[in-house]
Scaffold this active site. Sequence first.
Site, mmCIF file in Angstrom:
data_model
loop_
_atom_site.group_PDB
_atom_site.id
_atom_site.type_symbol
_atom_site.label_atom_id
_atom_site.label_comp_id
_atom_site.label_asym_id
_atom_site.label_seq_id
_atom_site.Cartn_x
_atom_site.Cartn_y
_atom_site.Cartn_z
ATOM 1 N N VAL A 46 -8.777 0.535 5.546
ATOM 2 C CA VAL A 46 -8.885 0.883 6.973
ATOM 3 C C VAL A 46 -7.549 0.622 7.664
ATOM 4 O O VAL A 46 -7.023 -0.493 7.611
ATOM 5 C CB VAL A 46 -9.975 0.020 7.654
ATOM 6 C CG1 VAL A 46 -9.967 0.246 9.169
ATOM 7 C CG2 VAL A 46 -11.353 0.334 7.085
ATOM 8 N N ASP A 81 0.815 -1.222 0.000
ATOM 9 C CA ASP A 81 0.000 0.000 0.000
ATOM 10 C C ASP A 81 0.852 1.278 0.000
ATOM 11 O O ASP A 81 1.914 1.319 0.621
ATOM 12 C CB ASP A 81 -0.875 -0.044 1.269
ATOM 13 C CG ASP A 81 -2.010 0.950 1.242
ATOM 14 O OD1 ASP A 81 -2.504 1.253 0.140
ATOM 15 O OD2 ASP A 81 -2.414 1.403 2.328
ATOM 16 N N HIS A 82 0.352 2.307 -0.685
ATOM 17 C CA HIS A 82 0.988 3.640 -0.682
ATOM 18 C C HIS A 82 2.476 3.576 -1.001
ATOM 19 O O HIS A 82 3.313 4.120 -0.262
ATOM 20 C CB HIS A 82 0.790 4.333 0.678
ATOM 21 C CG HIS A 82 -0.566 4.951 0.822
ATOM 22 N ND1 HIS A 82 -0.974 6.045 0.095
ATOM 23 C CD2 HIS A 82 -1.629 4.614 1.600
ATOM 24 C CE1 HIS A 82 -2.221 6.363 0.428
ATOM 25 N NE2 HIS A 82 -2.650 5.496 1.323
ATOM 26 N N HIS A 114 -7.323 10.602 5.623
ATOM 27 C CA HIS A 114 -6.529 9.625 6.370
ATOM 28 C C HIS A 114 -6.421 9.994 7.855
ATOM 29 O O HIS A 114 -6.450 11.163 8.221
ATOM 30 C CB HIS A 114 -5.098 9.563 5.819
ATOM 31 C CG HIS A 114 -4.974 8.819 4.532
ATOM 32 N ND1 HIS A 114 -4.792 9.449 3.339
ATOM 33 C CD2 HIS A 114 -5.009 7.498 4.250
ATOM 34 C CE1 HIS A 114 -4.701 8.550 2.364
ATOM 35 N NE2 HIS A 114 -4.838 7.348 2.893
HETATM 36 O O1 G3H Z 1 -4.277 3.139 2.621
HETATM 37 C C1 G3H Z 1 -4.694 3.058 3.783
HETATM 38 C C2 G3H Z 1 -5.876 3.750 4.230
HETATM 39 O O2 G3H Z 1 -6.243 4.775 3.407
HETATM 40 C C3 G3H Z 1 -6.097 3.848 5.683
HETATM 41 O O3 G3H Z 1 -6.647 5.074 6.112
HETATM 42 O O4 G3H Z 1 -5.816 4.909 8.421
HETATM 43 O O5 G3H Z 1 -7.452 6.636 7.789
HETATM 44 O O6 G3H Z 1 -8.146 4.249 7.878
HETATM 45 P P1 G3H Z 1 -7.042 5.228 7.647
HETATM 46 ZN ZN ZN Z 2 -4.543 5.443 2.133
#
Ligand code: G3H
Ligand code: ZN
Length: 289
Positions: A233, A84-85, A182
């Site tokens: 999440v 992710d990211h 986020h």
């Molecule tokens: O990529 C991960 C999410 O966008 C998590 O976002 O930590 O605000 O739930 P959050």
């Molecule tokens: Zn994110």
Amino acid sequence: MTLATTGDLMRRAAAGGRGILAFNFVTVEHVEAIVAGAEASRSPVVLQLSQNAVAYHGGRARPVTAAALVLAEAAAVEVALHLDHVEDMDLLRQAADAGFSSAMFDAGTLPYEDNVAATRAAVVWAHGAGLWLEAELGHVGGKPGAPASAHAAGVRTDPAEASEYAARTGVDALAVAVGSSHAMTTRSASLDHGLIARLRAAVPVPLVLHGSSGLPDTELRRAVQSGIVKLNVGTALSVAFTGAVRACLERDAAMVDPRRYLAAARDAMAGTVRQLTAAVDEAAMDEDG
Ligand code: G3H
Ligand code: ZN
């Protein structure tokens, strides 16, 4: 149950009008909790590791991912692994060998043309390696380098631009800015559901919602009904984990065995996963009913 791919889970969820939750993990306890919570509500789930979490593990993605793979393979529900990211192409290049079936390439802070060029290059590489690639257009707030507010001018994803972006980059899934942010520790955000519906009509690939911790159940369900397929999440698990550890240590200041407070943290996270997966599954039931 065999390990699933994110692409398969998302294609099937999109076809069935369902949502799929993707939870960020940091420790093995997170993975155990995510799998246990998903099993309790009998929901498929995505386990995702962010570039920041890789940095936390000293830049090594493989040790914690190896544990996640073993737990995913043994799960009673379908589980996929997603990186992710990712901003670093060197990390993206490790994704397939480490066991991920998909990744999110994050060029969201770049100017539009630079985002298109960087994401197109990432897509070409990812497809060559057999990876499903998600990218972001618009600015989901709450991360360094992004606008702080999800309501600032120009941060939301424009449907016409999103359509062009998807065509030029060839991405498999698109993360969109539609009102979430986020790192919210309260569930008080609301989404622009009209915009989600317009994006769904304009973009041929599944839509992804980041920052889903900040949304109440009703908004999560409406997001799926408006056209979101994957809901990310992370912070909600941090809230559960840290709240449980804090409560344990406040109750017993002499406690030193980490198994005691980590077990409480794991149980709390599993409860959050169970609750959120059940809430999102109800979106499809509402539609059917
Ligand atoms: O990529 C991960 C999410 O966008 C998590 O976002 O930590 O605000 O739930 P959050
Ligand atoms: Zn994110």
